[in-house]
Structures are given as structure tokens and as C-alpha cells.
Design a protein around this motif. Structure first.
Motif, PDB file in Angstrom:
ATOM      1  N   PHE A 283       0.830  -1.200   0.000  1.00  0.00           N
ATOM      2  CA  PHE A 283       0.000   0.000   0.000  1.00  0.00           C
ATOM      3  C   PHE A 283       0.867   1.253   0.000  1.00  0.00           C
ATOM      4  O   PHE A 283       0.605   2.201  -0.738  1.00  0.00           O
TER       5      PHE A 283
ATOM      6  N   SER B 198       1.385   3.646  -3.574  1.00  0.00           N
ATOM      7  CA  SER B 198       0.586   4.872  -3.522  1.00  0.00           C
ATOM      8  C   SER B 198       0.950   5.742  -4.717  1.00  0.00           C
ATOM      9  O   SER B 198       2.120   6.060  -4.923  1.00  0.00           O
TER      10      SER B 198
ATOM     11  N   THR C 194      -1.448  13.121  -8.304  1.00  0.00           N
ATOM     12  CA  THR C 194      -2.147  11.945  -8.788  1.00  0.00           C
ATOM     13  C   THR C 194      -3.381  12.338  -9.577  1.00  0.00           C
ATOM     14  O   THR C 194      -3.743  13.507  -9.641  1.00  0.00           O
TER      15      THR C 194
ATOM     16  N   HIS D  92      -3.121   1.930 -10.190  1.00  0.00           N
ATOM     17  CA  HIS D  92      -2.366   1.482  -9.033  1.00  0.00           C
ATOM     18  C   HIS D  92      -3.175   0.495  -8.190  1.00  0.00           C
ATOM     19  O   HIS D  92      -2.607  -0.432  -7.606  1.00  0.00           O
TER      20      HIS D  92
ATOM     21  N   TYR E 251      -1.955  -3.190  -7.350  1.00  0.00           N
ATOM     22  CA  TYR E 251      -1.940  -3.636  -5.950  1.00  0.00           C
ATOM     23  C   TYR E 251      -2.653  -4.982  -5.822  1.00  0.00           C
ATOM     24  O   TYR E 251      -2.137  -5.917  -5.213  1.00  0.00           O
TER      25      TYR E 251
END
Length: 71
Positions: free
Chosen positions: A16, A20, A41, A49, A53
Motif C-alpha cells: 500500500f 501509492s 495523482t 495502481h 496492488y
């Protein structure tokens, strides 16, 4: 109490933080495909992302089977 498996917790927290968007890298960036350390972002970058993840955590926890046990 029995032994607890800390593997999923450790892997989840580390991924995480590392994934990020904008912290280490961002895919896609505003002007390029990838930017490093931009600290900004966008909505599509968050989605990309999140998919990364999910894929990486699934591979590490289910396919590789990372376990950290404590008593």
C-alpha cells in the motif's frame, strides 16, 4: 491464543505504501506514461495502481504463500 499469521498484514501495508500513486512512481502520469516522485495523482492513476496492488498482493499471498507466524 494460537499463532497468528502476520504475512498478509505486512505484505498489504508495504505494498500500500510503495504503490501509492505519486509517492515513488505514477502510471499514467499527466504528461508521460510514467513519472517518478511527482507527489501528484489523478483518478486514472489511482485505478491503475489499485489494479496493480490487487494483482501483486494476489500473487504474493495466494500463489507464493507468504506467511509470518508469531506465538
Amino acid at each position: 491464543m494460537g499463532a497468528h499469521d502476520w504475512g498478509p498484514v505486512v505484505v498489504s501495508v508495504v505494498l500500500f505504501i510503495l504503490l501509492s500513486p505519486g509517492l515513488l512512481f505514477q502510471i499514467p502520469a499527466r504528461t508521460r506514461v510514467i513519472e517518478f516522485g511527482s507527489m501528484s495523482t489523478s483518478g486514472i492513476a489511482i485505478l491503475v495502481h489499485a489494479i496493480l496492488y490487487f494483482c501483486i498482493i494476489t500473487i504474493l499471498l495466494i500463489a507464493v504463500g507468504i506467511h509470518i507466524h508469531s506465538d
